[in-house]
Structures are given as structure tokens and as C-alpha cells.
Design a protein around this motif. Structure first.
Motif, short mmCIF file in Angstrom:
data_model
loop_
_atom_site.label_atom_id
_atom_site.label_comp_id
_atom_site.label_asym_id
_atom_site.label_seq_id
_atom_site.Cartn_x
_atom_site.Cartn_y
_atom_site.Cartn_z
N SER A 89 0.86 -1.21 0.16
CA SER A 89 0.17 -0.05 0.01
C SER A 89 0.89 1.38 0.05
O SER A 89 1.83 1.44 0.73
N LYS A 90 0.36 2.23 -0.57
CA LYS A 90 0.98 3.49 -0.72
C LYS A 90 0.59 4.41 0.53
O LYS A 90 -0.21 5.49 -0.03
N ARG A 106 5.35 8.98 -7.23
CA ARG A 106 4.41 8.22 -6.84
C ARG A 106 3.77 8.90 -5.45
O ARG A 106 4.26 9.36 -4.81
N PHE A 123 1.56 9.01 -2.08
CA PHE A 123 1.15 8.31 -1.08
C PHE A 123 0.28 9.13 0.01
O PHE A 123 0.30 10.29 -0.02
N ILE A 150 7.23 4.10 5.53
CA ILE A 150 6.11 3.71 4.58
C ILE A 150 6.38 2.34 4.73
O ILE A 150 7.26 1.74 5.34
N THR A 182 6.51 -1.70 -0.04
CA THR A 182 6.36 -0.37 -0.99
C THR A 182 7.69 0.12 -0.96
O THR A 182 8.12 0.73 -2.21
#
Length: 408
Positions: free
Chosen positions: A157-158, A187, A189, A213, A217
């Protein structure tokens, strides 16, 4: 009553003598000023280091060991360590299945990166890719929002947890960061949590300039072939001692090392920092106090010299005071008070300078002025004044009044 009157009069005469010879008094007290400044600043730095060290060690967790490729103490040559195999993420599962003493085992990797939010960019941010129990191992807390879950780690998951410095730097005042999206390498998040403020780590780096994070990921962004580390937490100090050996044995198993082979991994403990800090402090104290001792010795000799000059200049005054009934102890106390006053005045100036230097040092490193050391500094000044001022004062007290009156 006469004692009090004599001491008061001696203090008045001392201040009058100092005010007449201001430049001479300052030059005489210069080494005292330097000595007191140094002893106060050295203690301020070491006190600040102790306080910062305690806070910094709390960031590394309690009863925790870290399994890494590189040791913190650097006993081995770098090329020997370079050839070691990397720590793998799968080792975490191996240790979790077999360890009977560890309460939490986390895996993480970290590096620097840039983070963007709208038009703002935060540079050289520490990004940590970690398992969901990372905060439990390191003793850190979430103050807003939540930590990501193991499910989010597995799902790559971001989601992201921000340090307080990133919240202050990227978002406007009173803007809620939760639910907002930041960019790392293009990207997006989603911010799900904010870390409790940590402060500076060992007075050198901003521990709040970091984000966390999910570790998988992180792997999609930077890879997980290098710099994976494991954090192993034990429930208490007693278990910690036995648990370290257990973890070492399990790591040797997963590495398939023979009994005759050395470990090809490092088990690092926060205590290693304590040993380094202790050595640094001892060196700082030793060097500082040698210089302080020399400064006070030279300053004391200067005090003695100037007091001999003062006694000689006021020989006739001494004769007049004795002729009108002044006791020897009153003459003695007068010159001792003058000597102590010069030293204490130097101490006051030294403490003021030390306070300014402490504020400056604290902006770049760490320093905290200790009130007890300030009090010690004034006691030290008084002792220097008494010790080095006694012989000239004693000579003045024992001088013959008739010879003193004849002195031109």
C-alpha cells in the motif's frame, strides 16, 4: 559588631581600589575569566550531551538489539565487512518462528530522498521502509492518525507516516495532513499518521525529518537488496541478556555458519554509543580541566602579583590605619576581600561569556548550563582569591606601622 563594620569597610575600600584601577583589575582577572568560562562551557557541553544522549537512546528503543551488516563500533577493517552477505527480509520470519524470548522483531531499510506536496519540496528526508511493528521496537508513538498494518505491508500500500518536521515544512499552519497525498519519486502516498516529536539525535541530526512507509512499498521504490536491518525487542532487561545470545545463535543458523566460523553479521546495541560518548566526555574533561587549571594558576599568580603591588602602593595608608587602632586581622581581611572581589568579578564575567557561548553552541550542537557548576565556579573564584591573596594580605597585616608611615 566591629567585625561586621570592618568587613563592610573592607569591601568598600576594595571596590574603590578596583574602580580607580579598572584596566589593571580587568587584565589581572583575565586568566580567571578564561578559566571560569572554560569550566562552565565544558560542563554545559557535557551536560547537554548527557541529556541529548538519553533522549536519543530512547529513539533506539529499550532492550533492543539491531542485526545489521555493518557494526557500529567498526572494530573490523571495512573491506572485511564489505564482503559480508546482506541481511535479508526473510530473516525476520525465520527469527519470529524460532525465537522464544523476543517480544517484537521488525525489519526496515532507510535512505535519503525528496518529498513533495503541492508546490513545496522537502529535501534529504530520511525515508524508512518498515514492518508494521517498527514503532513498537523503537519506542516511538503516533500523535495523530495511525500506523499502517501488516495487511497494508503485504498489499504494498502507498501509505505514509510523517515526522513532525515534515508536517511543519510541507503543510500550512493548522492544515491537517491526514488524508493528504505527498509524492515520492512521482508516486502518490496518502498520509495516515504523524509521529510524536523526537528532537535531535545525539545533537547532530533531526530525527523528525523522516517518514515511514511499508517495507515492501519501499522495495518497489529503492529495492531491498542492500541495507536491510532487523530490530529485536525483548520484554525486559533480564530477558535481553539471554535473548542476545539466542538471536546470535539463530542468525548463525540462518547463515549456515560452522562452529569455527566468525559471525558474518553484526549485533548492534545502543550501549555502543554510550561507550563512545564516555570516551569523548573523558577526553573533553581531561583537556578542558588541564587548561582550566593552568588558567586559574596563572590567574592566581597574577592576583598575587597585583596584590603585592597594591600593598606597596598603600603602605602609608596601612600605617595610618594601624596608628588609629586598626587590628592586624582588619588589614588582612581588607586585602583578602580585595583579592576575592577581583576573582569573583572575573567569575561573573566568565559566567556571562559562558552563558552566551552556551546559547551559540546549542544552536549547532548541544549545551545546557548547569546551575550547580555556576555556583561551583564562584566558590572556585573565592578560593583562588583567598589562596593567592593571603600572602600579600598577611604581609600587609604584619607590617610595622612606624615603618609604614615613613614610607614614601
Amino acid at each position: 559588631m566591629r567585625i561586621f563594620t570592618s568587613l563592610t569597610e573592607g569591601l568598600r575600600i576594595a571596590f574603590r581600589a578596583l574602580s580607580i584601577n579598572k584596566v589593571r583589575s580587568v587584565l589581572t582577572a583575565l586568566c580567571i575569566i578564561i578559566g571560569i568560562t572554560m569550566v562552565t562551557v565544558v560542563d554545559a557541553v557535557t551536560t547537554g550531551m548527557d541529556e541529548t544522549f538519553d533522549r536519543s537512546m530512547a529513539m533506539l528503543g529499550t532492550n533492543v538489539v539491531y542485526i545489521e551488516k555493518w557494526p557500529w563500533d567498526d572494530d573490523l577493517e571495512w573491506w572485511e565487512i564489505m564482503n559480508r552477505p546482506e541481511i535479508e527480509l526473510s530473516y525476520r520470519d525465520f527469527l519470529q518462528e524460532r525465537s522464544k524470548l523476543a517480544s517484537e522483531i521488525s525489519a526496515y531499510a532507510q535512505r535519503g530522498t525528496n518529498i513533495k506536496y503541492k508546490g513545496e519540496t522537502a529535501e534529504r528526508v530520511g525515508i524508512v521502509g518498515a514492518t508494521a511493528n517498527h514503532l513498537l521496537v523503537q519506542g516511538m508513538n503516533i500523535v495523530r492518525g495511525r500506523m499502517f498494518t501488516e495487511q497494508e505491508v503485504r498489499n504494498v500500500s502507498k501509505v505514509i507516516v510523517l515526522g513532525q518536521s515534515l508536517v511543519d515544512g510541507l503543510f500550512e499552519e493548522n492544515e491537517d495532513p491526514l488524508g493528504k497525498q505527498v509524492k515520492i519519486r512521482g508516486r502518490k502516498f496518502t498520509v495516515i499518521g504523524v509521529l510524536e516529536k523526537q528532537g535531535m539525535f545525539l545533537g547532530l541530526g533531526d530525527a523528525d525529518n523522516q517518514v515511514i512507509i511499508p517495507v515492501k512499498t519501499y522495495g518497489t521504490l529503492f529495492g531491498l537488496k542492500n541495507d536491510v536491518r532487523l530490530g529485536v525487542k525483548f520484554p525486559d532487561e533480564e530477558t535481553f541478556i539471554d535473548g542476545e545470545y539466542e538471536i546470535e545463535g539463530l542468525m548463525r543458523q540462518v547463515r549456515q555458519l560452522d562452529a569455527a566460523e566468525d559471525n558474518d553479521f553484526a549485533i548492534n546495541k545502543p550501549q555502543a554509543f554510550e561507550e563512545v560518548l564516555s570516551q569523548f566526555k573523558n577526553g573533553l574533561y581531561m583537556g578542558g580541566f588541564v587548561l582550566v587549571g593552568l588558567s586559574l594558576l596563572i590567574g592566581g599568580i597574577g592576583i598575587m602579583n597585583i596584590m603585592f603591588v597594591s600593598v606597596r602602593e598603600r603602605t602609608k595608608e596601612i600605617g595610618i590605619r594601624k596608628a588609629v587602632g586598626a587590628k592586624s586581622w582588619e588589614i588582612l581581611s581588607q586585602f583578602l576581600i580585595e583579592s576575592v572581589t577581583i576573582c569573583v568579578a572575573g567569575g561573573v564575567i566568565g559566567v556571562i561569556i559562558a552563558g552566551i557561548l552556551t546559547l551559540i553552541i546549542d544552536q549547532f550542537f548541544t549545551a545546557t548550563m548547569n546551575v550547580s557548576v555556576v555556583a561551583f565556579a564562584f566558590i572556585l573564584c573565592s578560593l583562588v582569591g583567598v589562596i593567592f591573596g593571603f600572602i600579600p594580605a598577611y604581609r600587609a597585616a604584619k607590617s610595622d606601622p612606624i615603618e609604614s608611615l615613613r614610607f614614601e
